[in-house]
Design a protein around this motif. Structure first.
Motif, PDB file in Angstrom:
ATOM      1  N   GLU A  22       0.829  -1.206   0.000  1.00 53.70           N
ATOM      2  CA  GLU A  22       0.000   0.000   0.000  1.00 53.70           C
ATOM      3  C   GLU A  22       0.861   1.252   0.000  1.00 53.70           C
ATOM      4  N   GLU A  23       1.817   1.304   0.889  1.00 52.59           N
ATOM      5  CA  GLU A  23       2.695   2.475   0.976  1.00 52.59           C
ATOM      6  C   GLU A  23       3.540   2.587  -0.281  1.00 52.59           C
ATOM      7  N   PHE A  24       3.976   1.460  -0.805  1.00 53.94           N
ATOM      8  CA  PHE A  24       4.800   1.455  -2.005  1.00 53.94           C
ATOM      9  C   PHE A  24       4.038   2.082  -3.179  1.00 53.94           C
ATOM     10  N   VAL A  25       2.815   1.633  -3.405  1.00 54.06           N
ATOM     11  CA  VAL A  25       2.032   2.168  -4.520  1.00 54.06           C
ATOM     12  C   VAL A  25       1.714   3.641  -4.294  1.00 54.06           C
ATOM     13  N   ARG A  26       1.429   3.994  -3.039  1.00 56.78           N
ATOM     14  CA  ARG A  26       1.152   5.390  -2.721  1.00 56.78           C
ATOM     15  C   ARG A  26       2.347   6.264  -3.095  1.00 56.78           C
ATOM     16  N   ARG A  27       3.542   5.830  -2.750  1.00 55.66           N
ATOM     17  CA  ARG A  27       4.739   6.629  -3.035  1.00 55.66           C
ATOM     18  C   ARG A  27       5.075   6.624  -4.526  1.00 55.66           C
ATOM     19  N   MET A  28       4.792   5.530  -5.195  1.00 58.06           N
ATOM     20  CA  MET A  28       5.008   5.499  -6.648  1.00 58.06           C
ATOM     21  C   MET A  28       4.157   6.565  -7.316  1.00 58.06           C
TER      22      MET A  28
END
Lengths: 130, 178
Positions: free
Chosen positions: A67-73
């Protein structure tokens, strides 16, 4: 249309990363290079230095989850439009909507085989079969 | 099967007080969970491990024998536990199939990791198909190699005959806890 892709696989399980590579190969998709990361933080580091055509990511990972990864992407202009497919055991409506809301373009529920992976990759990459 | 509508009908039946047949409702629930568990397990085995199920077997037959076991707890609405156990030969074959290598190349560490993945995937698949599941979070599976296997999860259990031996799965879902 044949594409030789550069794919980033993000999963904390080495066995699952191996399986995904196999299934991509079995699907007939031509891949020029695989990048791998054990968590979202490593994946962001990979994205900062490598051209990636599509990301296949797990959700539950240590250090930085999916979740955090996609948010930051999506917050980064350089990776805002990079296609992301989530691969997860969780196929509840809540989870799918959450990841789509964060910017994931595809969702692949485990278990999956080569055909479903191919279809999902073609769909998010906009590949048409005639 | 429309799992959501089907489950909701059963959940409504089991939620309503029925002093005449409370055991029947619980028995129906176990039967339904068992059928779902069997279906999901078979689907995972065939799709991700290329391992066809040859027959259904008595899961209690593995008690007391040497097994490779993996267990996880999940939290959410609902919470619960999930456990698998397999013949060591089956565990090695599944790991080899998953990784795409020969049986003789598989290490014990790889077997443990792949069995944990099977545990993870099958539990997630079953919960995602259960209906009335609002959200869940799977904790990391713990894999062990008991010489005399004793189940640690009390729930609905199913056994499978695969090439080389047997594998069992067990799911307990606590619908009343949040």
């Amino acid at each position: 249309m044949t594409l030789a892709l550069q794919i980033l696989i993000v999963d904390d399980s080495p066995a699952m990363r191996t399986f995904i590579r196999r299934v991509v190969r079995l699907s007939g998709i031509e891949v020029d290079h695989y990048f791998e990361a054990e968590n979202g933080a490593e994946a962001l580091e990979q994205l900062a230095v490598n051209r990636v055509d599509a990301v296949l990511t797990d959700i539950n990972m240590p250090v930085m989850d999916g979740e955090e990864f996609v948010r930051r992407m999506r917050a980064n202009e350089a990776t805002q439009t990079t296609p992301v497919i989530v691969i997860s055991t969780d196929a509840t409506t809540n989870r799918i909507h959450t990841m789509q809301g964060l910017g994931a373009m595809g969702y692949l529920e485990k278990p999956f085989g080569p055909e479903r992976l191919r279809n999902e990759l073609d769909r998010v990459l906009g590949v048409n079969h005639e | 099967m429309n799992s959501i509508a089907y489950w909701e009908s059963i959940m409504n039946d089991t939620a309503a007080p029925d002093t005449a047949a409370p055991n029947m409702a619980a028995s129906n629930m176990d039967a339904l969970v068992g059928a779902l568990l069997y279906s999901c397990s078979e689907h995972v085995l065939e799709t991700m491990f290329f391992a066809p199920v040859l027959d259904e077997v008595d899961p209690a037959a593995s008690i007391g024998s040497t097994r490779v076991a993996s267990r996880l707890h999940f939290q959410g609405k609902p919470s619960g536990d999930f456990e698998i156990d397999a013949d060591p030969v089956v565990a090695r074959a599944l790991a080899a199939a998953f990784l795409g290598i020969d049986d003789c190349e598989v290490t014990d560490a790889q077997i443990d990791e792949v069995m944990a993945e099977f545990c993870n995937m099958t539990c997630g698949s079953a919960l995602s198909s259960l209906g009335r599941v609002q959200y869940f979070s799977l904790e990391a599976p713990q894999t062990s190699r008991p010489s005399e296997f004793t189940p640690e999860v009390t729930g609905v259990r199913r056994g499978f005959l695969l090439e080389g031996g047997t594998l069992s799965v067990c799911l307990r879902v606590d619908f009343d806890r949040g």
